[in-house]
Design a protein around this motif. Structure first.
Motif, PDB file in Angstrom:
ATOM      1  N   PRO A 326       0.670  -1.176  -0.046  1.00  0.00           N
ATOM      2  CA  PRO A 326       0.061   0.093   0.135  1.00  0.00           C
ATOM      3  C   PRO A 326       0.698   1.241   0.060  1.00  0.00           C
ATOM      4  O   PRO A 326       1.831   1.320   0.398  1.00  0.00           O
ATOM      5  CB  PRO A 326      -0.852  -0.114   1.241  1.00  0.00           C
ATOM      6  CG  PRO A 326      -0.687  -1.659   1.693  1.00  0.00           C
ATOM      7  CD  PRO A 326       0.695  -1.862   1.068  1.00  0.00           C
ATOM      8  N   GLY A 327       0.404   2.394  -0.479  1.00  0.00           N
ATOM      9  CA  GLY A 327       0.840   3.325  -0.437  1.00  0.00           C
ATOM     10  C   GLY A 327       0.449   4.277   0.922  1.00  0.00           C
ATOM     11  O   GLY A 327       0.004   3.700   1.639  1.00  0.00           O
ATOM     12  N   ARG A 341       1.800   4.357   6.540  1.00  0.00           N
ATOM     13  CA  ARG A 341       3.206   5.019   6.164  1.00  0.00           C
ATOM     14  C   ARG A 341       4.108   3.891   5.381  1.00  0.00           C
ATOM     15  O   ARG A 341       4.786   3.297   6.298  1.00  0.00           O
ATOM     16  CB  ARG A 341       3.855   6.012   6.943  1.00  0.00           C
ATOM     17  CG  ARG A 341       2.754   7.156   7.020  1.00  0.00           C
ATOM     18  CD  ARG A 341       2.365   8.128   5.737  1.00  0.00           C
ATOM     19  NE  ARG A 341       1.958   9.214   6.071  1.00  0.00           N
ATOM     20  CZ  ARG A 341       0.673   9.314   6.084  1.00  0.00           C
ATOM     21  NH1 ARG A 341      -0.197   8.440   5.949  1.00  0.00           N
ATOM     22  NH2 ARG A 341      -0.048  10.462   6.410  1.00  0.00           N
ATOM     23  N   PRO A 342       4.486   3.832   4.217  1.00  0.00           N
ATOM     24  CA  PRO A 342       5.374   2.906   3.804  1.00  0.00           C
ATOM     25  C   PRO A 342       6.775   3.134   4.427  1.00  0.00           C
ATOM     26  O   PRO A 342       7.166   4.435   4.469  1.00  0.00           O
ATOM     27  CB  PRO A 342       5.568   3.181   2.111  1.00  0.00           C
ATOM     28  CG  PRO A 342       4.198   3.703   2.020  1.00  0.00           C
ATOM     29  CD  PRO A 342       3.726   4.625   3.043  1.00  0.00           C
ATOM     30  N   LEU A 343       7.460   2.170   4.643  1.00  0.00           N
ATOM     31  CA  LEU A 343       8.924   2.506   5.334  1.00  0.00           C
ATOM     32  C   LEU A 343       9.885   1.538   4.348  1.00  0.00           C
ATOM     33  O   LEU A 343      11.136   1.817   4.460  1.00  0.00           O
ATOM     34  CB  LEU A 343       9.146   1.816   6.752  1.00  0.00           C
ATOM     35  CG  LEU A 343       8.225   2.565   7.815  1.00  0.00           C
ATOM     36  CD1 LEU A 343       8.380   1.907   9.006  1.00  0.00           C
ATOM     37  CD2 LEU A 343       8.608   4.139   7.728  1.00  0.00           C
ATOM     38  N   LEU A 360       8.516  -2.940   6.704  1.00  0.00           N
ATOM     39  CA  LEU A 360       7.861  -2.567   5.549  1.00  0.00           C
ATOM     40  C   LEU A 360       6.848  -1.310   5.699  1.00  0.00           C
ATOM     41  O   LEU A 360       6.773  -0.626   4.746  1.00  0.00           O
ATOM     42  CB  LEU A 360       7.056  -3.732   5.001  1.00  0.00           C
ATOM     43  CG  LEU A 360       7.664  -5.040   4.976  1.00  0.00           C
ATOM     44  CD1 LEU A 360       6.663  -6.113   4.454  1.00  0.00           C
ATOM     45  CD2 LEU A 360       8.868  -4.772   4.168  1.00  0.00           C
ATOM     46  N   ALA A 361       6.258  -1.120   6.764  1.00  0.00           N
ATOM     47  CA  ALA A 361       5.212   0.067   6.944  1.00  0.00           C
ATOM     48  C   ALA A 361       4.780   0.301   8.380  1.00  0.00           C
ATOM     49  O   ALA A 361       5.181  -0.599   9.297  1.00  0.00           O
ATOM     50  CB  ALA A 361       4.007  -0.055   6.130  1.00  0.00           C
ATOM     51  N   VAL A 362       4.552   1.419   8.832  1.00  0.00           N
ATOM     52  CA  VAL A 362       3.950   1.899  10.164  1.00  0.00           C
ATOM     53  C   VAL A 362       2.470   2.030   9.945  1.00  0.00           C
ATOM     54  O   VAL A 362       2.276   2.921   9.247  1.00  0.00           O
ATOM     55  CB  VAL A 362       4.804   2.730  10.703  1.00  0.00           C
ATOM     56  CG1 VAL A 362       4.876   3.852   9.763  1.00  0.00           C
ATOM     57  CG2 VAL A 362       4.340   3.114  12.103  1.00  0.00           C
ATOM     58  N   LEU A 363       1.819   1.475  10.965  1.00  0.00           N
ATOM     59  CA  LEU A 363       0.212   1.655  10.843  1.00  0.00           C
ATOM     60  C   LEU A 363       0.019   2.305  12.343  1.00  0.00           C
ATOM     61  O   LEU A 363       0.749   1.915  13.218  1.00  0.00           O
ATOM     62  CB  LEU A 363      -0.629   0.393  10.846  1.00  0.00           C
ATOM     63  CG  LEU A 363      -0.362  -0.616   9.510  1.00  0.00           C
ATOM     64  CD1 LEU A 363      -1.017  -1.625   9.550  1.00  0.00           C
ATOM     65  CD2 LEU A 363      -0.278   0.074   8.432  1.00  0.00           C
TER      66      LEU A 363
END
Length: 390
Positions: A326-327, A341-343, A360-363
């Motif tokens: 996801p973006g 947010r993508p990491l 990979l990402a933070v939610l």
């Protein structure tokens, strides 16, 4: 009026936090970095040997800056020395050094009679000399960051193997071996003006499976007043005063606070941006204002927070190339605000490390209470997919 920020890599804290904050305060900001090619083309960067305090002074002096600061673990001491030479408000260089050097920090805390943690330094090229009574233990670089090369070891053979593994990547790094501090991992976030220290709250951190220490999720959980008092005493012993500080600790079974480490900067991995949203304050502006010499009392920090937040990191479970993800997303579910947010960029190949570098990402979710936040975040994550091809 101009301020300077010292930095290595282009981080969200600088690009989305400090640079917009400086503009909001009517300040011109310049980033000093030794890696200008890695920064976006429109970022206001100047090449500088930022680990050298003299080079930082030379780069900044001609423009008569009103503030000099850094959010990098690696640059706090050099930046503090440079600020002092320029006659600007700055951190105590000795405090910056102590916080970075995990063995020195342990000695300072023990000397103050606050918390005795058995610690052994292992210099490059030497064998670890650790008594059997210290195990289980943690081995990590003496000046490491982001849980990199930090391992739980059960006995001496495992320690020797981990030391050899770490040295294959960091042959010149000094290591520390510490007794393992069992307990619930938490954080303590503070801002200070050099005299007064204000608490912003803290988080309860859930870790992935040992032997590594990957932070997988954080839930809003400010420290109790007794814990806050003990932690402030530890920070006093280290000389922490000006600016932001992120402290990690555990609460032992007997209720004692046991210090893990002190990072003399804002909490990282986008948690600083999430903290600002949760508190509803211009956090990065506050840090700059403190480095302009303003008192912490003038910031108008909230004394209570009537909302709850939960953060989850999506971690790679194997090496490979990220082929779909996801973006950036911002949405809501009832009264809960949700974000992704993508990491890691799609298309990038990365080795699995068992550290925060696997993110990979933070939610995150922010809402009125724990139950609604947790339920909303779980539903949000269930609809998102990340694909890694080995």
């Amino acid at each position: 009026m101009r301020i300077y920020l010292t930095a290595l890599n282009p981080t969200d804290a600088v690009l989305e936090g400090f640079l917009p904050a400086a503009e909001s305060l009517g300040l011109s900001a310049t980033v000093l970095t030794d890696r200008p090619a890695e920064w976006p083309a429109d970022a206001p960067v100047t090449r500088c040997a930022v680990r050298d305090a003299g080079a930082v002074v030379a780069a900044a002096a001609s423009n008569r800056p009103v503030a000099l600061l850094s959010n990098s673990d690696h640059l706090q001491e050099a930046t503090a020395i440079a600020a002092r030479k320029l006659g600007l408000p700055g951190k105590d260089p000795d405090a910056a050094r102590l916080c970075k050097d995990k063995a020195a920090a342990r000695r300072a805390i023990a000397t103050a009679g606050l918390d005795l943690v058995r610690t052994v330094t292992v210099d490059p090229g030497t064998a670890p000399e650790v008594s059997a009574g210290m195990f289980p233990a943690v081995v990590k670089p003496r000046e490491g960051v982001a849980s990199e090369d930090a391992y739980l070891v059960a006995d001496r053979p495992e320690l020797v193997a981990r030391v050899a593994e770490i040295r294959s990547r960091r042959p010149d790094a000094a290591l520390v071996v510490e007794e393992y501090l069992a307990g619930e991992l938490r954080t303590f976030e503070t801002l200070g003006d050099g005299t007064d220290l204000a608490s912003l709250g803290g988080w309860r951190t859930a870790l992935g499976p040992p032997p590594t220490f990957t932070e997988e999720s954080l839930a809003w959980s400010p420290p109790t007043e007794p814990a806050s008092t003990e932690l402030r005493a530890c920070l006093d012993a280290l000389g922490v005063g000006l600016g932001a500080c992120h402290t990690e600790y555990v609460v032992a079974a007997d209720g004692r606070v046991r210090l893990i480490e002190v990072n003399y900067r804002l909490i990282g991995d986008r948690m600083d941006l999430i903290l600002a949203e949760l508190l509803g304050v211009p956090l990065f502006e506050h840090v700059i204002r403190l480095h302009l010499g303003e008192p912490v009392a003038a910031l108008g920090l909230p004394t209570t927070v009537d909302r709850y937040a939960q953060v989850e990191y999506v971690c790679a479970d194997r090496s490979g190339r990220l082929t779909a993800a996801p973006g950036p997303l911002d949405t809501g579910h009832g009264e809960v605000r949700l974000g992704c947010r993508p990491l890691r960029a799609v298309g990038r190949f990365a080795e699995h490390t068992g550290t925060n570098r696997d993110y990979l990402a933070v939610l995150h979710a922010i809402g009125p209470d724990r139950d609604s936040v947790r339920a909303s975040l779980a539903a949000f994550r269930a609809d998102l997919t990340w694909t890694i091809v080995e």
